[in-house]
Design an enzyme around this catalytic site. Sequence first.
Site, short mmCIF file in Angstrom:
data_model
loop_
_atom_site.label_atom_id
_atom_site.label_comp_id
_atom_site.label_asym_id
_atom_site.label_seq_id
_atom_site.Cartn_x
_atom_site.Cartn_y
_atom_site.Cartn_z
CG HIS A 157 9.58 -16.29 83.45
ND1 HIS A 157 10.33 -15.20 83.83
CD2 HIS A 157 8.41 -15.79 83.00
CE1 HIS A 157 9.63 -14.09 83.64
NE2 HIS A 157 8.46 -14.42 83.13
CG ASP A 365 17.68 -22.21 86.40
OD1 ASP A 365 16.56 -21.72 86.23
OD2 ASP A 365 18.33 -22.10 87.45
P1 ADQ Z 1 13.86 -19.01 89.69
O1 ADQ Z 1 13.79 -20.48 89.48
O2 ADQ Z 1 13.29 -18.52 90.95
O3 ADQ Z 1 13.19 -18.21 88.47
P2 ADQ Z 1 16.36 -17.37 89.34
O4 ADQ Z 1 16.42 -16.91 87.93
O5 ADQ Z 1 17.70 -17.67 89.90
O6 ADQ Z 1 15.46 -18.65 89.57
O7 ADQ Z 1 15.71 -16.21 90.17
C1 ADQ Z 1 15.68 -16.26 91.55
C2 ADQ Z 1 15.61 -14.85 92.12
O8 ADQ Z 1 15.30 -14.96 93.50
C3 ADQ Z 1 16.94 -14.12 91.99
O9 ADQ Z 1 16.69 -12.78 91.71
C4 ADQ Z 1 17.55 -14.30 93.38
O10 ADQ Z 1 18.39 -13.24 93.79
C5 ADQ Z 1 16.33 -14.38 94.26
N1 ADQ Z 1 16.62 -15.22 95.42
C6 ADQ Z 1 17.00 -16.50 95.41
N2 ADQ Z 1 17.24 -16.92 96.68
C7 ADQ Z 1 17.03 -15.87 97.48
C8 ADQ Z 1 17.14 -15.64 98.88
N3 ADQ Z 1 17.54 -16.59 99.72
N4 ADQ Z 1 16.82 -14.43 99.34
C9 ADQ Z 1 16.43 -13.46 98.49
N5 ADQ Z 1 16.33 -13.60 97.17
C10 ADQ Z 1 16.63 -14.79 96.67
C11 ADQ Z 1 12.49 -18.56 87.27
C12 ADQ Z 1 13.21 -19.55 86.34
C13 ADQ Z 1 14.61 -19.02 86.01
C14 ADQ Z 1 14.50 -17.62 85.41
C15 ADQ Z 1 13.64 -16.72 86.28
C16 ADQ Z 1 13.36 -15.39 85.61
O11 ADQ Z 1 13.29 -20.83 86.93
O12 ADQ Z 1 15.27 -19.89 85.09
O13 ADQ Z 1 15.80 -17.05 85.31
O14 ADQ Z 1 12.39 -17.32 86.56
O15 ADQ Z 1 12.84 -15.57 84.33
#
Ligand code: ADQ
Length: 458
Positions: A157, A365
């Site tokens: 990921h 990311d």
């Molecule tokens: P993350 O680093 O966690 O994931 P991201 O892809 O943005 O980053 O996913 C975060 C998820 O958590 C999103 O669905 C978002 O809506 C949710 N989220 C964030 N803050 C929140 C909050 N305050 N309340 C509720 N929900 C919240 C890792 C990798 C990424 C990759 C994903 C999936 O670092 O690059 O995209 O996995 O593969």
Amino acid sequence: MSRLIVVSNRVSAPRQGRSGGEGGLASAVLDALRQEGGIWFGWSGKVTEHEPSAPDIFDVGRLTYATLDLSERDHEEYYNGFANRSIWPLFHYRLDLAEFNRRYLAGYQRVNALFANKLMPLLRDDDRVWVHDYHLIPMAEQLRQHGCHQKIGFFLHIPWPATEVLLALPSHRTLVRAICAYDLVGFQTESDRENFAEYVVKELGGTDLGGGRIEIFGKTVKTGAYPISIDAEGLARMAEEAATSRQSQRLRESVRDRDLIIGVDRLDYSKGLVARVETFEHLLKAYPSNRGRVVFLQIAPPSRSDVPEYMQIRRELESIYGRVNSTYAEFDWTPIRYLNKGFSRRMLTGFFRAASIGLVTPLRDGMNLVAKEYVASQEPENPGVLVLSRFAGAALEMDGAVIVNPYDVEGVAEALQEALAMPLDERKDRWSRMFEHLKTHDITRWRRDYLTALAETE
Ligand code: ADQ
């Protein structure tokens, strides 16, 4: 149909008091398992004094949860240590924050061996095993040692770094040898995949056979890019409903006729939160007409709070937010609202829809699902603008975004200024390009493409 066995570090089991919808990985995995039926195996999230003897197993519909607790030592060395203090910073190009030692590596190997040992008795002959993320790279190697003959796939990921960066990891060879035990290794983007292939060819003498196939250690490893995504149409419907919710209304009323800029991230140094607030500060300084006219809402729930680097970034952010607010606030306007907590997905979609700008500026990311969620949540007749870091995997797909370099504070402030003034026609044009793409490149496609490729491996 054969069962899907998903293995990930953390399992979001409803019985353990989690909603099952929080992280990107969690929702993607749940969706896959609901469609295919099978087992979700991994850490319960609980830390106990001693090593657990057996997984806790229970069913919810077609889905079986099998979770293990971690001992304090394993949690410290495997999770806080090798996964989050060695691999995570290194793979996000933060060599300055990475810490390497043999104790962490041993803990990492030990927990992967433990997981494999506890998973083996649960497997049936025609199961497919799908292992997720950097915590569990050695799982396939361990499972094979136990005689596992089923197909085993891996999806990373996070980014796969350039070879020069990976070489700083003392155990780089051990790690890559382990990953080569999978039948299919999936990456977020083609450039991650190329970095991996380059390492295998240059450092290990492997042969790139083309079509994603790499010959190494006397076998062929299949690799591919499978950009993770979201349920775009489902989220769009959710956002439309959420816009009329009490919370969204209250947010809109509190912002009034000002422009709302929103950032939603786990509190992590890879997300570029410090540079982002400096950008916002520059927007107020260099373009004074924004004072009293824009509000920046940053939602950032703490994560990995017992890792020192995460405590440090939290303190640093609190101090900068305080400084900017005390410099610019007026009796009727506070420039930054900083919320240190999580919200339901539904509420977030309503907040995204209320925001004129989605500001997504990670320094590095794998994908970044927030960028895609922001786009899916927009009102088609009056969409906001996505301002997106070129260092997020999502930048390769979101061609209607304003793409920025997050290290260039003045440049991003300038891009924000342009985005705030962007005419409706251009906003609609950019948004519809991105939303059309997301409708066809959604989470279902991600899962299908990956599992089809796994089925096609020899
Ligand atoms: P993350 O680093 O966690 O994931 P991201 O892809 O943005 O980053 O996913 C975060 C998820 O958590 C999103 O669905 C978002 O809506 C949710 N989220 C964030 N803050 C929140 C909050 N305050 N309340 C509720 N929900 C919240 C890792 C990798 C990424 C990759 C994903 C999936 O670092 O690059 O995209 O996995 O593969």
